[in-house]
Motif scaffolding. Sequence first.
Motif, mmCIF file in Angstrom:
data_model
loop_
_atom_site.group_PDB
_atom_site.id
_atom_site.type_symbol
_atom_site.label_atom_id
_atom_site.label_comp_id
_atom_site.label_asym_id
_atom_site.label_seq_id
_atom_site.Cartn_x
_atom_site.Cartn_y
_atom_site.Cartn_z
ATOM 1 N N THR A 4 0.828 -1.198 0.000
ATOM 2 C CA THR A 4 0.000 0.000 0.000
ATOM 3 C C THR A 4 0.863 1.249 0.000
ATOM 4 O O THR A 4 0.585 2.203 -0.730
ATOM 5 C CB THR A 4 -0.916 0.014 1.237
ATOM 6 O OG1 THR A 4 -1.642 -1.194 1.292
ATOM 7 C CG2 THR A 4 -1.855 1.187 1.180
ATOM 8 N N LYS A 5 1.954 1.220 0.753
ATOM 9 C CA LYS A 5 2.851 2.373 0.801
ATOM 10 C C LYS A 5 3.560 2.545 -0.537
ATOM 11 O O LYS A 5 3.735 3.656 -1.026
ATOM 12 C CB LYS A 5 3.873 2.184 1.923
ATOM 13 C CG LYS A 5 4.664 3.418 2.243
ATOM 14 C CD LYS A 5 5.501 3.215 3.479
ATOM 15 C CE LYS A 5 6.159 4.503 3.881
ATOM 16 N NZ LYS A 5 7.000 4.360 5.045
ATOM 17 N N ASN A 6 3.963 1.445 -1.150
ATOM 18 C CA ASN A 6 4.644 1.489 -2.437
ATOM 19 C C ASN A 6 3.707 2.012 -3.532
ATOM 20 O O ASN A 6 4.090 2.841 -4.346
ATOM 21 C CB ASN A 6 5.179 0.101 -2.791
ATOM 22 C CG ASN A 6 6.138 0.143 -3.967
ATOM 23 O OD1 ASN A 6 6.659 1.194 -4.296
ATOM 24 N ND2 ASN A 6 6.365 -0.990 -4.577
ATOM 25 N N SER A 7 2.466 1.541 -3.553
ATOM 26 C CA SER A 7 1.513 2.010 -4.565
ATOM 27 C C SER A 7 1.135 3.471 -4.331
ATOM 28 O O SER A 7 0.874 4.219 -5.262
ATOM 29 C CB SER A 7 0.281 1.120 -4.602
ATOM 30 O OG SER A 7 -0.406 1.186 -3.374
ATOM 31 N N LEU A 8 1.118 3.892 -3.080
ATOM 32 C CA LEU A 8 0.846 5.304 -2.767
ATOM 33 C C LEU A 8 1.989 6.194 -3.268
ATOM 34 O O LEU A 8 1.735 7.267 -3.830
ATOM 35 C CB LEU A 8 0.647 5.482 -1.261
ATOM 36 C CG LEU A 8 0.271 6.890 -0.792
ATOM 37 C CD1 LEU A 8 -1.071 7.294 -1.393
ATOM 38 C CD2 LEU A 8 0.203 6.940 0.718
ATOM 39 N N ASN A 9 3.227 5.738 -3.103
ATOM 40 C CA ASN A 9 4.385 6.487 -3.616
ATOM 41 C C ASN A 9 4.332 6.600 -5.140
ATOM 42 O O ASN A 9 4.618 7.655 -5.701
ATOM 43 C CB ASN A 9 5.694 5.840 -3.183
ATOM 44 C CG ASN A 9 6.006 6.081 -1.724
ATOM 45 O OD1 ASN A 9 5.466 7.009 -1.122
ATOM 46 N ND2 ASN A 9 6.860 5.252 -1.160
ATOM 47 N N ILE A 10 3.983 5.515 -5.796
ATOM 48 C CA ILE A 10 3.877 5.531 -7.265
ATOM 49 C C ILE A 10 2.782 6.509 -7.700
ATOM 50 O O ILE A 10 2.943 7.264 -8.656
ATOM 51 C CB ILE A 10 3.624 4.114 -7.804
ATOM 52 C CG1 ILE A 10 4.885 3.261 -7.599
ATOM 53 C CG2 ILE A 10 3.247 4.152 -9.280
ATOM 54 C CD1 ILE A 10 4.689 1.802 -7.943
ATOM 55 N N LEU A 11 1.660 6.500 -6.999
ATOM 56 C CA LEU A 11 0.559 7.406 -7.317
ATOM 57 C C LEU A 11 0.969 8.867 -7.124
ATOM 58 O O LEU A 11 0.656 9.726 -7.953
ATOM 59 C CB LEU A 11 -0.653 7.073 -6.443
ATOM 60 C CG LEU A 11 -1.945 7.814 -6.757
ATOM 61 C CD1 LEU A 11 -2.399 7.498 -8.167
ATOM 62 C CD2 LEU A 11 -3.019 7.447 -5.755
ATOM 63 N N ILE A 12 1.687 9.155 -6.055
ATOM 64 C CA ILE A 12 2.152 10.533 -5.794
ATOM 65 C C ILE A 12 3.152 10.966 -6.862
ATOM 66 O O ILE A 12 3.054 12.076 -7.405
ATOM 67 C CB ILE A 12 2.750 10.646 -4.375
ATOM 68 C CG1 ILE A 12 1.647 10.529 -3.337
ATOM 69 C CG2 ILE A 12 3.493 11.977 -4.217
ATOM 70 C CD1 ILE A 12 2.136 10.449 -1.914
ATOM 71 N N ILE A 13 4.104 10.103 -7.183
ATOM 72 C CA ILE A 13 5.104 10.440 -8.212
ATOM 73 C C ILE A 13 4.431 10.640 -9.569
ATOM 74 O O ILE A 13 4.746 11.584 -10.299
ATOM 75 C CB ILE A 13 6.197 9.346 -8.281
ATOM 76 C CG1 ILE A 13 7.043 9.399 -7.015
ATOM 77 C CG2 ILE A 13 7.074 9.535 -9.517
ATOM 78 C CD1 ILE A 13 8.016 8.245 -6.883
ATOM 79 N N GLY A 14 3.476 9.794 -9.897
ATOM 80 C CA GLY A 14 2.736 9.943 -11.160
ATOM 81 C C GLY A 14 1.946 11.236 -11.208
ATOM 82 O O GLY A 14 1.900 11.921 -12.228
ATOM 83 N N GLY A 15 1.305 11.594 -10.095
ATOM 84 C CA GLY A 15 0.528 12.836 -10.037
ATOM 85 C C GLY A 15 1.405 14.066 -10.173
ATOM 86 O O GLY A 15 1.070 15.014 -10.893
#
Length: 129
Positions: A4-15
Amino acid sequence: MPETKNSLNILIIGGVTFVVLIIISFLIFNYYFSIYEVTFGKVPEKVKIGDSVTISLTPINGAGTIVPFRTSPFEIKFIEGESIIKVVDDKSAEGEFVFKTTSPGNIKLLVTPKHALKPTMFEIIVEMQ
């Protein structure tokens, strides 16, 4: 929990990447593809009978260079001397107007570019050869 933390980081970087790309695209469009001013090519003040005169406009962007893929249309109005010229090529919708002088006299042209605030007056004296 680590997934969940890894996917949240990917989402933030993508945004953040998306927002940065939008800002860069906006700046490129506004500074490189928008016309900020127009400049005229050199128009002679004195010509001889039979000479060709070209009035051309160059669109300039916010960076001070020529705007790619754009033209600068203009309207041309003869104040004086319309009878002593012959139109050779009227591409005023594309930013160029070419005429040839046929007899001596004075020519006054009022050129109104679409992307300028004020019109420009050109005065040309046609002399004998």
